[in-house]
Design a protein around this motif. Structure first.
Motif, PDB file in Angstrom:
ATOM      1  N   VAL B  46       0.846  -1.200   0.000  1.00 50.43           N
ATOM      2  CA  VAL B  46       0.000   0.000   0.000  1.00 50.43           C
ATOM      3  C   VAL B  46       0.879   1.246   0.000  1.00 50.43           C
ATOM      4  O   VAL B  46       0.669   2.190  -0.763  1.00 50.43           O
ATOM      5  CB  VAL B  46      -0.929  -0.013   1.239  1.00 50.43           C
ATOM      6  N   GLU B  47       1.887   1.230   0.851  1.00 47.37           N
ATOM      7  CA  GLU B  47       2.717   2.418   1.035  1.00 47.37           C
ATOM      8  C   GLU B  47       3.627   2.686  -0.153  1.00 47.37           C
ATOM      9  O   GLU B  47       3.890   3.835  -0.497  1.00 47.37           O
ATOM     10  CB  GLU B  47       3.578   2.223   2.294  1.00 47.37           C
ATOM     11  N   PHE B  48       4.120   1.642  -0.797  1.00 49.47           N
ATOM     12  CA  PHE B  48       5.160   1.846  -1.799  1.00 49.47           C
ATOM     13  C   PHE B  48       4.708   1.623  -3.238  1.00 49.47           C
ATOM     14  O   PHE B  48       5.528   1.678  -4.154  1.00 49.47           O
ATOM     15  CB  PHE B  48       6.384   0.998  -1.469  1.00 49.47           C
ATOM     16  N   CYS B  49       3.426   1.395  -3.475  1.00 45.53           N
ATOM     17  CA  CYS B  49       2.929   1.360  -4.853  1.00 45.53           C
ATOM     18  C   CYS B  49       3.166   2.734  -5.462  1.00 45.53           C
ATOM     19  O   CYS B  49       2.693   3.730  -4.925  1.00 45.53           O
ATOM     20  CB  CYS B  49       1.429   1.042  -4.877  1.00 45.53           C
ATOM     21  N   THR B  55      -5.153   0.347  -1.097  1.00 55.94           N
ATOM     22  CA  THR B  55      -5.565   0.702   0.260  1.00 55.94           C
ATOM     23  C   THR B  55      -5.897  -0.601   0.972  1.00 55.94           C
ATOM     24  O   THR B  55      -5.878  -1.661   0.361  1.00 55.94           O
ATOM     25  CB  THR B  55      -6.757   1.671   0.227  1.00 55.94           C
ATOM     26  N   LEU B  56      -6.174  -0.519   2.262  1.00 55.68           N
ATOM     27  CA  LEU B  56      -6.498  -1.759   2.976  1.00 55.68           C
ATOM     28  C   LEU B  56      -8.011  -1.979   2.989  1.00 55.68           C
ATOM     29  O   LEU B  56      -8.791  -1.032   3.048  1.00 55.68           O
ATOM     30  CB  LEU B  56      -5.948  -1.716   4.407  1.00 55.68           C
ATOM     31  N   SER B  57      -8.397  -3.239   2.975  1.00 56.36           N
ATOM     32  CA  SER B  57      -9.806  -3.599   2.943  1.00 56.36           C
ATOM     33  C   SER B  57     -10.470  -3.261   4.281  1.00 56.36           C
ATOM     34  O   SER B  57      -9.792  -3.137   5.306  1.00 56.36           O
ATOM     35  CB  SER B  57      -9.941  -5.103   2.695  1.00 56.36           C
ATOM     36  N   THR B  58     -11.761  -3.140   4.263  1.00 59.79           N
ATOM     37  CA  THR B  58     -12.473  -3.002   5.536  1.00 59.79           C
ATOM     38  C   THR B  58     -12.719  -4.381   6.141  1.00 59.79           C
ATOM     39  O   THR B  58     -12.739  -4.541   7.351  1.00 59.79           O
ATOM     40  CB  THR B  58     -13.809  -2.247   5.348  1.00 59.79           C
ATOM     41  N   GLU B  59     -12.884  -5.386   5.262  1.00 61.61           N
ATOM     42  CA  GLU B  59     -13.056  -6.750   5.777  1.00 61.61           C
ATOM     43  C   GLU B  59     -11.709  -7.263   6.288  1.00 61.61           C
ATOM     44  O   GLU B  59     -10.660  -6.717   5.955  1.00 61.61           O
ATOM     45  CB  GLU B  59     -13.529  -7.735   4.690  1.00 61.61           C
ATOM     46  N   ILE B  60     -11.761  -8.346   7.047  1.00 64.92           N
ATOM     47  CA  ILE B  60     -10.535  -8.983   7.520  1.00 64.92           C
ATOM     48  C   ILE B  60     -10.482 -10.426   7.033  1.00 64.92           C
ATOM     49  O   ILE B  60     -11.512 -11.008   6.715  1.00 64.92           O
ATOM     50  CB  ILE B  60     -10.435  -8.950   9.065  1.00 64.92           C
ATOM     51  N   ASN B  61      -9.260 -10.964   6.989  1.00 62.68           N
ATOM     52  CA  ASN B  61      -9.131 -12.381   6.628  1.00 62.68           C
ATOM     53  C   ASN B  61      -9.270 -13.252   7.886  1.00 62.68           C
ATOM     54  O   ASN B  61      -9.510 -12.728   8.982  1.00 62.68           O
ATOM     55  CB  ASN B  61      -7.825 -12.632   5.862  1.00 62.68           C
ATOM     56  N   ALA B  62      -9.093 -14.563   7.719  1.00 63.88           N
ATOM     57  CA  ALA B  62      -9.345 -15.489   8.838  1.00 63.88           C
ATOM     58  C   ALA B  62      -8.481 -15.183  10.058  1.00 63.88           C
ATOM     59  O   ALA B  62      -8.871 -15.441  11.192  1.00 63.88           O
ATOM     60  CB  ALA B  62      -9.108 -16.921   8.370  1.00 63.88           C
ATOM     61  N   LYS B  63      -7.274 -14.584   9.822  1.00 63.83           N
ATOM     62  CA  LYS B  63      -6.389 -14.289  10.960  1.00 63.83           C
ATOM     63  C   LYS B  63      -6.596 -12.874  11.488  1.00 63.83           C
ATOM     64  O   LYS B  63      -5.870 -12.419  12.369  1.00 63.83           O
ATOM     65  CB  LYS B  63      -4.936 -14.483  10.534  1.00 63.83           C
ATOM     66  N   GLY B  64      -7.546 -12.152  10.898  1.00 65.96           N
ATOM     67  CA  GLY B  64      -7.863 -10.827  11.414  1.00 65.96           C
ATOM     68  C   GLY B  64      -7.106  -9.686  10.762  1.00 65.96           C
ATOM     69  O   GLY B  64      -7.107  -8.568  11.257  1.00 65.96           O
ATOM     70  N   TYR B  65      -6.440  -9.964   9.638  1.00 66.58           N
ATOM     71  CA  TYR B  65      -5.672  -8.913   8.973  1.00 66.58           C
ATOM     72  C   TYR B  65      -6.471  -8.272   7.838  1.00 66.58           C
ATOM     73  O   TYR B  65      -7.203  -8.940   7.117  1.00 66.58           O
ATOM     74  CB  TYR B  65      -4.383  -9.487   8.386  1.00 66.58           C
ATOM     75  N   HIS B  66      -6.300  -6.975   7.669  1.00 66.71           N
ATOM     76  CA  HIS B  66      -6.860  -6.265   6.519  1.00 66.71           C
ATOM     77  C   HIS B  66      -5.897  -6.448   5.352  1.00 66.71           C
ATOM     78  O   HIS B  66      -4.695  -6.297   5.523  1.00 66.71           O
ATOM     79  CB  HIS B  66      -7.008  -4.782   6.835  1.00 66.71           C
ATOM     80  N   TYR B  67      -6.398  -6.752   4.199  1.00 67.06           N
ATOM     81  CA  TYR B  67      -5.542  -7.027   3.039  1.00 67.06           C
ATOM     82  C   TYR B  67      -5.725  -5.925   1.990  1.00 67.06           C
ATOM     83  O   TYR B  67      -6.679  -5.148   2.062  1.00 67.06           O
ATOM     84  CB  TYR B  67      -5.865  -8.411   2.470  1.00 67.06           C
ATOM     85  N   PHE B  83       6.164  -3.895  -8.330  1.00 69.42           N
ATOM     86  CA  PHE B  83       6.835  -3.649  -7.050  1.00 69.42           C
ATOM     87  C   PHE B  83       6.062  -4.237  -5.870  1.00 69.42           C
ATOM     88  O   PHE B  83       6.658  -4.789  -4.940  1.00 69.42           O
ATOM     89  CB  PHE B  83       7.087  -2.151  -6.827  1.00 69.42           C
ATOM     90  N   CYS B  84       4.716  -4.133  -5.910  1.00 65.03           N
ATOM     91  CA  CYS B  84       3.923  -4.708  -4.811  1.00 65.03           C
ATOM     92  C   CYS B  84       4.237  -6.194  -4.689  1.00 65.03           C
ATOM     93  O   CYS B  84       4.391  -6.721  -3.585  1.00 65.03           O
ATOM     94  CB  CYS B  84       2.432  -4.475  -5.047  1.00 65.03           C
ATOM     95  N   ASN B  85       4.336  -6.858  -5.810  1.00 64.81           N
ATOM     96  CA  ASN B  85       4.626  -8.290  -5.846  1.00 64.81           C
ATOM     97  C   ASN B  85       5.970  -8.596  -5.185  1.00 64.81           C
ATOM     98  O   ASN B  85       6.071  -9.412  -4.277  1.00 64.81           O
ATOM     99  CB  ASN B  85       4.605  -8.728  -7.319  1.00 64.81           C
ATOM    100  N   LEU B  86       7.019  -7.874  -5.624  1.00 68.87           N
ATOM    101  CA  LEU B  86       8.365  -8.188  -5.152  1.00 68.87           C
ATOM    102  C   LEU B  86       8.557  -7.823  -3.677  1.00 68.87           C
ATOM    103  O   LEU B  86       9.258  -8.517  -2.944  1.00 68.87           O
ATOM    104  CB  LEU B  86       9.394  -7.446  -6.019  1.00 68.87           C
ATOM    105  N   VAL B  87       7.927  -6.757  -3.222  1.00 70.01           N
ATOM    106  CA  VAL B  87       8.187  -6.287  -1.857  1.00 70.01           C
ATOM    107  C   VAL B  87       7.318  -7.026  -0.838  1.00 70.01           C
ATOM    108  O   VAL B  87       7.600  -7.004   0.356  1.00 70.01           O
ATOM    109  CB  VAL B  87       7.994  -4.747  -1.771  1.00 70.01           C
ATOM    110  N   CYS B  88       6.276  -7.694  -1.284  1.00 74.54           N
ATOM    111  CA  CYS B  88       5.370  -8.377  -0.344  1.00 74.54           C
ATOM    112  C   CYS B  88       6.084  -9.571   0.289  1.00 74.54           C
ATOM    113  O   CYS B  88       6.489 -10.494  -0.411  1.00 74.54           O
ATOM    114  CB  CYS B  88       4.102  -8.842  -1.042  1.00 74.54           C
ATOM    115  N   PRO B  89       6.234  -9.583   1.613  1.00 72.70           N
ATOM    116  CA  PRO B  89       6.948 -10.694   2.262  1.00 72.70           C
ATOM    117  C   PRO B  89       6.136 -11.980   2.295  1.00 72.70           C
ATOM    118  O   PRO B  89       6.656 -13.017   2.684  1.00 72.70           O
ATOM    119  CB  PRO B  89       7.172 -10.187   3.699  1.00 72.70           C
ATOM    120  N   GLU B  90       4.866 -11.905   1.921  1.00 78.93           N
ATOM    121  CA  GLU B  90       3.971 -13.049   2.113  1.00 78.93           C
ATOM    122  C   GLU B  90       3.550 -13.724   0.803  1.00 78.93           C
ATOM    123  O   GLU B  90       2.703 -14.618   0.826  1.00 78.93           O
ATOM    124  CB  GLU B  90       2.712 -12.585   2.870  1.00 78.93           C
TER     125      GLU B  90
END
Ligand SMILES: Cc1ncc(C[n+]2csc(CCOP(=O)(O)OP(=O)(O)O)c2C)c(N)n1
Ligand code: SF4
Ligand code: SF4
Ligand code: SF4
Ligand SMILES: [Mg+2]
Lengths: 302, 116
Positions: B46-49, B55-67, B83-90
């Motif tokens: 989000v920050e480096f695009c 932006t971050l979603s309002t919904e959360i995933n199963a672990k409670g994170y906004h994606y 860049f989003c692809n390469l910098v994403c640690p996950e």
């Protein structure tokens, strides 16, 4: 313009590099905002770009959060013991010189318990690429200080702050003659990927220091903050200078606004370590006729 | 801790010079894909695009994170820079090129663009 334009983000199940990952183990165990996953990703992209078949790549790690890399990449990989990634990788690099050997491990693993191996692998110019993930502490064991932790930093073992000067790793490995030396932060993902690729293609010892956020062990106790805040610090403070004098490239993440020098600092062509013949063996298995005979003789002797 | 959300969602800096190939250069257009269950809300993407379009979603995933998701009305802004692809640690976000668009290059990039 095509008629079907882009839409809102599409939900996917699989990532394009999943084939090079043990994807059934994702999401990995690393903390939110940790930079190790990004480094892993850059390694895999470099591996793809190298054009070398994945079966000819080997990844060796020691112990630590960074050392978990060997367990997530789907190439022949070895999760060796703490500090011993380098001697382990040296064995592979010497015995199977046709393989592209990459070591991915932590600052503690490579420069503390494994510090002597680092000096000598660089001095001998062993043909391997070492990606040293420097998060300024021992992350896995709960945030102890190590030889890369900045002065005054608070940690589990230094409640009053670190009193001694940390290593300047690029200067160290350059001083003993490594063929390629670079430093990036994980924010420099593209440059990092390019340097890893250069390292893979470079005969001899290539060392790439990667500055990486560890919000859990280093960020929080030292008011550096979450991973994103450390990334913004890299954005503000990193200066790219390939020609920097390496004795001057100390890092101090805790002194506000002290610059962090990054770049591809060293690219030289000293001959790579080759103990058997003095020249890289020609046979595809990496064994010379002589060394095969020698080994057969050794086997007989046992 | 300081809040790190960007002040504006619009590309910010002007280019230093007008690119010489501006009249004929094509800008790749990308489609964003997200694997919500892998995301840990680190906000790197989000920050480096460079387009500042995530932006971050309002919904959360199963672990409670906004994606991440695309800001409203910005669906066409992805330039497939990767860049989003390469910098994403996950390994939780990537893009595919879907077209090259004739429209002139967007003026400049976002303040955090360190991708080139
Ligand atoms: C011989 C031995 N000593 C100590 C340990 C405990 N130990 C595990 S990981 C680690 C430090 C790892 O630090 P680093 O290499 O910087 O990796 P990080 O977790 O920060 O990525 C230590 C001391 C061990 N596993 N084996
Ligand atoms: S403790 Fe630090 S290095 Fe280990 S996974 Fe968490 S953030 Fe990463
Ligand atoms: S590919 Fe580039 S422009 Fe498109 S969403 Fe990712 S970072 Fe933004
Ligand atoms: S970079 Fe990856 S993990 Fe971080 S917020 Fe974006 S998709 Fe989620
Ligand atoms: Mg460490």
């Amino acid at each position: 313009m095509t008629t079907t334009g882009p839409t809102a983000a599409i939900v996917a199940k699989k990532h394009p590099v999943d084939d090079l990952l043990r994807a059934d183990r994702l999401p990995h165990i690393l903390c939110p905002g940790c930079g190790i996953g990004t480094t892993m990703h850059c390694y895999l992209e470099a591996l793809v770009e190298s054009g070398v078949h994945v079966d000819k790549h080997v990844c060796v790690s020691g112990i630590g959060c960074s050392g978990r890399t060997a367990g997530y990449v789907k190439v022949d990989s070895y999760h060796s013991t703490h500090g011993r990634a380098l001697p382990f990788a040296l064995g592979i690099a010497v015995y199977r010189p046709e393989l592209t050997v990459t070591v991915i491990s932590g600052d503690g693993d490579l420069s503390s318990i494994g510090g002597n191996h680092l000096i000598h692998a660089a001095r001998r110019n062993v043909n391997m690429t070492v990606i040293c993930i420097n998060n300024f502490n021992y992350g896995m064991t709960g945030g102890q200080a190590g030889p890369t932790t900045p002065m005054t930093a608070k940690s589990g073992t230094t409640p009053y702050g670190v009193a001694d000067k940390p290593f300047n790793l690029p200067h160290l490995v350059n001083a003993v003659g490594a063929n390629f030396v670079a430093r990036w932060s994980v924010l420099h993902a593209r440059q990092l990927k390019d340097s890893i690729l250069r390292g893979m293609r470079k005969p001899g010892f290539a060392f790439i220091e990667v500055l990486s956020p560890c919000p859990t062990g280093f960020g929080r106790p030292n008011d550096v903050g979450e991973g994103i805040e450390e990334m913004l610090k890299y954005h503000r403070r990193c200066k790219w200078d390939d020609k920097a004098r390496l004795e001057d490239v100390d890092i101090d993440m805790l002194r506000p606004d002290s610059p962090v020098i990054v770049g591809n600092f060293v690219d030289r062509d000293r001959p790579a370590f080759c103990p058997a013949t003095g020249a890289p063996p020609a046979s595809p298995t990496g064994a010379t006729e002589e060394s095969t005979k020698e080994r057969a003789a050794m086997k007989d002797a046992h | 801790m300081t809040k790190t959300h960007r002040k504006s969602d619009q590309p910010k800096n002007k280019p230093l010079r007008t690119p010489m190939d501006l009249s004929y250069a094509k800008v790749p257009q990308g489609q964003v894909y997200v694997i919500p269950e892998r995301c840990k809300e680190c906000r790197f993407c989000v920050e480096f695009c460079p387009q500042g379009m995530l932006t971050l979603s309002t919904e959360i995933n199963a672990k409670g994170y906004h994606y991440p998701q695309i800001r409203e009305g910005r669906e066409k802004d992805c330039i497939h820079c990767g860049f989003c692809n390469l910098v994403c640690p996950e390994f939780a976000i990537y893009t595919h090129e879907i077209a090259a668009v004739d429209t002139p290059i967007q003026e400049g990039s976002h303040e955090h663009a360190v991708t080139e």
